[in-house]
Design a protein around this motif. Structure first.
Motif, PDB file in Angstrom:
ATOM      1  N   PRO A 157       0.828  -1.209   0.000  1.00  0.00           N
ATOM      2  CA  PRO A 157       0.000   0.000   0.000  1.00  0.00           C
ATOM      3  C   PRO A 157       0.862   1.260   0.000  1.00  0.00           C
ATOM      4  CG  PRO A 157       0.066  -0.965   2.185  1.00  0.00           C
ATOM      5  CD  PRO A 157       0.778  -1.926   1.281  1.00  0.00           C
ATOM      6  N   SER A 158       0.308   2.333  -0.580  1.00  0.00           N
ATOM      7  CA  SER A 158       0.985   3.623  -0.518  1.00  0.00           C
ATOM      8  C   SER A 158       0.699   4.260   0.844  1.00  0.00           C
ATOM      9  CB  SER A 158       0.482   4.538  -1.644  1.00  0.00           C
ATOM     10  OG  SER A 158      -0.865   4.933  -1.383  1.00  0.00           O
ATOM     11  N   GLU A 159       1.291   5.412   1.087  1.00  0.00           N
ATOM     12  CA  GLU A 159       1.053   6.114   2.354  1.00  0.00           C
ATOM     13  C   GLU A 159      -0.385   6.605   2.462  1.00  0.00           C
ATOM     14  OE1 GLU A 159       3.894   9.204   2.719  1.00  0.00           O
ATOM     15  OE2 GLU A 159       5.622   7.858   2.915  1.00  0.00           O
ATOM     16  N   GLN A 160      -1.062   6.770   1.325  1.00  0.00           N
ATOM     17  CA  GLN A 160      -2.437   7.259   1.315  1.00  0.00           C
ATOM     18  C   GLN A 160      -3.466   6.129   1.376  1.00  0.00           C
ATOM     19  OE1 GLN A 160      -0.150   8.312  -1.198  1.00  0.00           O
ATOM     20  NE2 GLN A 160       0.426   9.977   0.200  1.00  0.00           N
ATOM     21  N   ALA A 161      -3.010   4.885   1.320  1.00  0.00           N
ATOM     22  CA  ALA A 161      -3.942   3.749   1.272  1.00  0.00           C
ATOM     23  C   ALA A 161      -4.807   3.694   2.530  1.00  0.00           C
ATOM     24  CB  ALA A 161      -3.176   2.448   1.108  1.00  0.00           C
ATOM     25  N   VAL A 162      -6.044   3.208   2.360  1.00  0.00           N
ATOM     26  CA  VAL A 162      -7.011   3.109   3.447  1.00  0.00           C
ATOM     27  C   VAL A 162      -7.177   1.637   3.842  1.00  0.00           C
ATOM     28  CG1 VAL A 162      -9.379   3.576   4.183  1.00  0.00           C
ATOM     29  CG2 VAL A 162      -8.225   5.132   2.573  1.00  0.00           C
ATOM     30  N   GLN A 163      -7.004   1.329   5.119  1.00  0.00           N
ATOM     31  CA  GLN A 163      -7.187  -0.029   5.617  1.00  0.00           C
ATOM     32  C   GLN A 163      -8.679  -0.290   5.850  1.00  0.00           C
ATOM     33  OE1 GLN A 163      -4.499  -2.073   5.966  1.00  0.00           O
ATOM     34  NE2 GLN A 163      -3.130  -0.404   5.351  1.00  0.00           N
ATOM     35  N   PHE A 164      -9.125  -1.528   5.560  1.00  0.00           N
ATOM     36  CA  PHE A 164     -10.519  -1.870   5.828  1.00  0.00           C
ATOM     37  C   PHE A 164     -10.619  -3.265   6.442  1.00  0.00           C
ATOM     38  CE2 PHE A 164      -9.932  -3.758   1.653  1.00  0.00           C
ATOM     39  CZ  PHE A 164     -10.698  -4.916   1.689  1.00  0.00           C
ATOM     40  N   LYS A 165     -11.756  -3.508   7.124  1.00  0.00           N
ATOM     41  CA  LYS A 165     -11.998  -4.792   7.761  1.00  0.00           C
ATOM     42  C   LYS A 165     -13.492  -5.091   7.691  1.00  0.00           C
ATOM     43  CE  LYS A 165     -11.283  -7.263  12.177  1.00  0.00           C
ATOM     44  NZ  LYS A 165     -10.756  -7.134  13.552  1.00  0.00           N
ATOM     45  N   THR A 187     -14.684 -14.820  11.045  1.00  0.00           N
ATOM     46  CA  THR A 187     -13.771 -14.666   9.915  1.00  0.00           C
ATOM     47  C   THR A 187     -13.952 -13.263   9.344  1.00  0.00           C
ATOM     48  OG1 THR A 187     -13.947 -17.027   9.396  1.00  0.00           O
ATOM     49  CG2 THR A 187     -13.050 -15.596   7.684  1.00  0.00           C
ATOM     50  N   TYR A 188     -12.845 -12.644   8.965  1.00  0.00           N
ATOM     51  CA  TYR A 188     -12.886 -11.275   8.464  1.00  0.00           C
ATOM     52  C   TYR A 188     -12.095 -11.174   7.150  1.00  0.00           C
ATOM     53  CZ  TYR A 188     -14.302 -10.126  13.257  1.00  0.00           C
ATOM     54  OH  TYR A 188     -14.950 -10.075  14.465  1.00  0.00           O
ATOM     55  N   ILE A 189     -12.525 -10.242   6.309  1.00  0.00           N
ATOM     56  CA  ILE A 189     -11.693  -9.787   5.195  1.00  0.00           C
ATOM     57  C   ILE A 189     -10.965  -8.549   5.680  1.00  0.00           C
ATOM     58  CG2 ILE A 189     -11.613  -8.912   2.833  1.00  0.00           C
ATOM     59  CD1 ILE A 189     -14.314 -10.184   2.313  1.00  0.00           C
ATOM     60  N   ILE A 190      -9.660  -8.542   5.545  1.00  0.00           N
ATOM     61  CA  ILE A 190      -8.911  -7.321   5.826  1.00  0.00           C
ATOM     62  C   ILE A 190      -8.112  -6.979   4.577  1.00  0.00           C
ATOM     63  CG2 ILE A 190      -8.743  -7.760   8.299  1.00  0.00           C
ATOM     64  CD1 ILE A 190      -5.780  -8.510   7.812  1.00  0.00           C
ATOM     65  N   GLY A 191      -7.815  -5.702   4.423  1.00  0.00           N
ATOM     66  CA  GLY A 191      -7.046  -5.289   3.260  1.00  0.00           C
ATOM     67  C   GLY A 191      -6.925  -3.787   3.198  1.00  0.00           C
ATOM     68  N   TRP A 192      -6.595  -3.300   2.024  1.00  0.00           N
ATOM     69  CA  TRP A 192      -6.435  -1.873   1.828  1.00  0.00           C
ATOM     70  C   TRP A 192      -6.814  -1.522   0.406  1.00  0.00           C
ATOM     71  CZ3 TRP A 192      -2.988  -1.183  -2.113  1.00  0.00           C
ATOM     72  CH2 TRP A 192      -2.046  -2.204  -2.333  1.00  0.00           C
TER      73      TRP A 192
END
Length: 312
Positions: free
Chosen positions: A228-236, A264-269
């Motif tokens: 991810p870049s510095e501007q990327a947004v994390q989500f869950k 169970t979760y999806i995590i990412g950006w």
């Protein structure tokens, strides 16, 4: 494996190795020492120029390479090849512009009459269903060969109403849900990107020095290089068992599944300019997911559903 088939494969094996031991044959063909010795005798009777080397590092050596017999397939291998070829039906484009029809005709013409009849009966008993290729991708061959030979390409990329010229170093190509994709390193953005191949309107070789560290990256581990870049947004997102199955069928390098307690979760950006993409992706899960964070993503998904209802 029948002895005749094993001998045929063994001849190709020793022709390639030149020097081999009994243990090599026993391990490669899963046979006993006695069978390996009998097979060597059979090869010598066929005229294979094999001589034994004695001593601590002894074994067998082939004096010179032999002309190999034509490759032959047993019936089970023929059926397996036929099944594998069915995947080609979905694509109007393939690397090297090889059509399914020409391959299929050559394959069928080489079969015996009984094998041809079995294949015809199989066609009436087995249904192969695929996602049809949606758009033509005319530059697959140059994209694939650039990834194999570690060459940077200059491409024109058309997305919506915007056209851009980029220098990319292709890593791999893959097909998913009717589209071809190219994983590559964007030399201008200095980041890894996925390009839809049908949107590449031109591709040409360059003399730009490639990044050597990309040499060892394969399609199996390419996902691990996406950062991810510095501007990327994390989500869950909380995801149901039914949603897990859907996720396993379609997901992207920037996301993964995790297990916490009994959930169970999806995590990412996602990057800020990818918010519309991630909303449409998550909306496809329906009631199978619940966005935990960020709150702004949950609000955007609600607005997406409202807009859909307004359009009805």
């Amino acid at each position: 494996m029948k002895k005749s088939e094993r001998i045929n494969q063994m001849l190709r094996f020793i022709n390639q190795k030149q020097h081999f031991t009994l243990q090599d044959l026993m391990h490669e063909f899963q046979i006993s020492k006695r069978t390996a010795l009998r097979d060597i005798a059979s090869l010598e009777e066929m005229g294979a120029p094999i001589y034994a080397e004695y001593g601590r590092y002894g074994g067998y050596r082939l004096l010179n390479q032999m002309p190999l017999p034509p490759i032959s397939f047993n019936s089970q291998e023929i059926y397996a090849l036929y099944f594998a070829m069915q995947a080609l039906r979905s694509f109007s484009n393939l690397p090297f512009q090889v059509s399914f029809r020409s391959i299929h005709e050559k394959f069928i013409n080489e079969l015996s009459e009984s094998q041809r009849q079995d294949i015809e009966r199989m066609q009436n008993r087995v249904s192969f269903r695929h996602t049809e290729q949606i758009r033509d991708s005319t530059h697959l061959e140059i994209l694939l060969m650039a990834s194999v030979k570690n060459i940077i390409l200059k491409i024109d990329y058309q997305k919506a109403h915007q056209k851009s010229t980029r220098n990319i170093q292709p890593i791999s190509i893959y097909s998913m849900k009717g589209y071809w994709y190219c994983q590559a390193y964007d030399m201008h953005k200095k980041a890894y990107r996925v390009f839809r191949c049908d949107r590449i309107t031109s591709a040409e070789l360059t003399n730009i020095q490639p990044l050597e560290e990309l040499n060892e990256i394969t399609i199996q581990n390419a996902h691990s290089i996406w950062k991810p870049s510095e501007q990327a947004v994390q989500f869950k997102c909380l995801i149901s068992p039914a949603g897990v199955e859907q996720f396993q069928q379609e997901h992207y390098p920037s996301m993964k599944l995790i297990h916490e307690t009994e959930n169970t979760y999806i995590i990412g950006w996602y990057e800020p300019n990818e918010v519309d993409f991630i909303i449409k992706y998550l909306a496809g899960f329906g009631r199978s997911i619940k966005i935990i964070e960020p709150i702004i993503l949950k609000e955007k998904l609600r607005q997406y559903y409202r807009d859909l209802l307004d359009d009805i």
